[in-house]
Design an enzyme around this catalytic site. Structure first.
Site, mmCIF file in Angstrom:
data_model
loop_
_atom_site.group_PDB
_atom_site.id
_atom_site.type_symbol
_atom_site.label_atom_id
_atom_site.label_comp_id
_atom_site.label_asym_id
_atom_site.label_seq_id
_atom_site.Cartn_x
_atom_site.Cartn_y
_atom_site.Cartn_z
ATOM 1 N N ASN A 25 0.808 -1.216 0.000
ATOM 2 C CA ASN A 25 0.000 0.000 0.000
ATOM 3 C C ASN A 25 0.843 1.268 0.000
ATOM 4 O O ASN A 25 0.307 2.364 -0.155
ATOM 5 C CB ASN A 25 -0.959 -0.008 1.188
ATOM 6 C CG ASN A 25 -2.057 -1.032 1.022
ATOM 7 O OD1 ASN A 25 -2.505 -1.299 -0.093
ATOM 8 N ND2 ASN A 25 -2.486 -1.640 2.117
ATOM 9 N N ASP A 119 -10.513 -5.625 -4.334
ATOM 10 C CA ASP A 119 -11.243 -6.533 -3.458
ATOM 11 C C ASP A 119 -12.720 -6.169 -3.369
ATOM 12 O O ASP A 119 -13.091 -4.999 -3.333
ATOM 13 C CB ASP A 119 -10.666 -6.489 -2.035
ATOM 14 C CG ASP A 119 -9.345 -7.229 -1.932
ATOM 15 O OD1 ASP A 119 -9.106 -8.108 -2.775
ATOM 16 O OD2 ASP A 119 -8.567 -6.932 -1.014
#
Length: 431
Positions: A25, A119
């Site tokens: 991330n 996701d």
């Protein structure tokens, strides 16, 4: 590429040392932000996973040169880039495609983005991105894609309607190129946001308040070249703490980035798991009694996620599996995503004692003896949690759609096997 299946033989204790990968991330917004400068950028400790590979394809598609010069070293030179319609097939693979809005708007004055993927863990709104970039001078049109246009960006006092990580990152990158001072308020402060800000500073940006919820960006910055090392993935470290706990294994996590682990360690301490710090290493002893810590007054204890610096949402799935192996009862409260807990039916089928109260809350009573079972990974974090359950279960488990796990964890089966796990990576068999 054919879907991947993991075949996991459970019940083996692990031991040894492992180094976490670079923070996925962090890597994604930093790769995108490398488009801000016309000069070369070298990124070290980049996790070589599907999401980073996909983003590299996307930045190449707009004219950037990008080359892996070593296993985890990426060289980017965005000397000349162009505004272009991004490939919808690439964008739908990763939610991080939205991170290209800020840098492409800054360099090209416009960008057309197909809907991002990623996701499926609940409603993930794009409004905060749009509102932030509009305050910096962009005009946004939504049809079957998002069109951002801004011949010139201007500094502004920007208040985010929620502390969204990726919206903070988009606004931060755009503000570096904006004319004037930008106040970015109610900003996310996660370690990966700090990593991006520090990378921008390495390029030449002037940013105050890194690590706080208010950043002040002095633009426009004259950006140069940089070599930058991405920090360790604190979510992977938390996953490894859970893995060591459920398998009753001694584990040393080397170069763990302990300065960002306080809330994570406190969360696991509620489950009876105490880690020891030695320099920048984290040691998880095997001789611990995994007992959930009662609240004062005898109330059922609770572990909940919140924006940083509290316990992170990306570790709730790991914490749920870990709690199945601890003595006691605990309420897990997932506040951010309404679909993230739906994987617990697989744990129940393995023998876990879990009551799913609603999409956000589950009660776990442990310890439970888990039995191997067939599973399918719905997302990165639930997939990793399933892998933890499979490694500590009796018997053999299969995890289909393991590609999802590999979107966030680099060579995970290879690295866990080096510690003593028994995981086979094979093409998924069609039923």
């Amino acid at each position: 590429m054919a879907p991947i299946q993991y075949i996991v033989e459970g019940g083996h204790r692990l031991s040894g040392s492992i180094e976490p990968s670079g923070n996925k991330n962090s890597a994604l917004p930093i790769i995108a932000a490398a488009l801000l400068t016309e000069h070369p950028v070298t990124l070290e400790n980049v996790p070589r996973i599907r999401d980073t590979e996909t983003l590299v394809e996307l930045i190449r598609s707009v004219g950037a040169a990008a080359e892996w010069t070593a296993r985890n070293t990426l060289h980017i030179h965005a000397k000349s880039i162009r505004a272009a319609d991004l490939d919808p097939e690439l964008c739908v693979r990763i939610r991080a495609s939205i991170l290209l809005a800020g840098p492409l708007l800054a360099r090209c004055g416009e960008v057309m983005l197909p809907p991002p993927g990623g996701d499926v863990i609940g409603r993930r709104r794009l409004d905060t991105h749009v509102l932030a970039l509009e305050q910096l001078g962009a005009k946004v049109t939504a049809t079957d894609r998002l069109e951002f246009r801004a011949p010139k960006l201007a500094g502004a006092d920007v208040f985010l309607d929620e502390p969204s990580v990726t919206a903070t990152e988009n606004a931060l990158v755009a503000a570096v190129a904006a004319d004037g001072v930008t106040y970015l308020r109610n900003a996310a402060s996660e370690p990966h946001v700090q990593d991006l800000a520090n990378f921008l500073v390495a390029l030449g940006a002037k940013i105050e308040g890194i690590g706080t919820n208010t950043m002040i960006i002095h633009g426009p910055a004259t950006l140069g070249e940089a070599t930058y090392r991405i920090q360790p993935d604190h979510i992977e470290v938390g996953s490894l703490i859970g893995l060591a706990a459920v398998t009753r294994s001694p584990l040393r996590i080397v170069r763990a980035g302990v300065e960002h682990l306080r809330s994570i360690r406190m969360g696991f301490e509620r489950l009876g798991i105490v880690c020891r710090v030695e320099g920048d290493d984290l040691i998880v002893p095997s001789n611990q009694t995994l007992k959930i810590q009662d609240d004062f007054g005898g109330h059922v204890p609770k572990l909940e996620d919140q924006p940083w610096p509290a316990f992170p949402a990306d570790l709730m799935s790991i914490a749920i599996v870990t709690a199945t192996q601890c003595e006691g009862v605990i309420l897990m409260f997932e506040k951010m995503f309404e679909s993230r807990m739906f994987f617990v039916d697989k744990l129940i089928a393995m023998g876990a004692r879990i009551v799913l109260c609603d999409p956000h809350r589950a009660i776990i009573a442990g310890p439970s003896r888990l039995r191997g079972a067939p599973m399918t990974s719905p997302d990165i974090r639930a997939g990793m949690a399933m892998l933890l359950a499979a490694v500590c279960a009796e018997g053999t488990s299969t995890i289909n759609n393991a590609d999802q796990i590999e979107r966030g964890y680099e060579r995970i089966e290879e690295r866990l096997n080096a510690l003593g796990a028994k995981i086979k990576r094979v093409p998924e068999r069609k039923s």
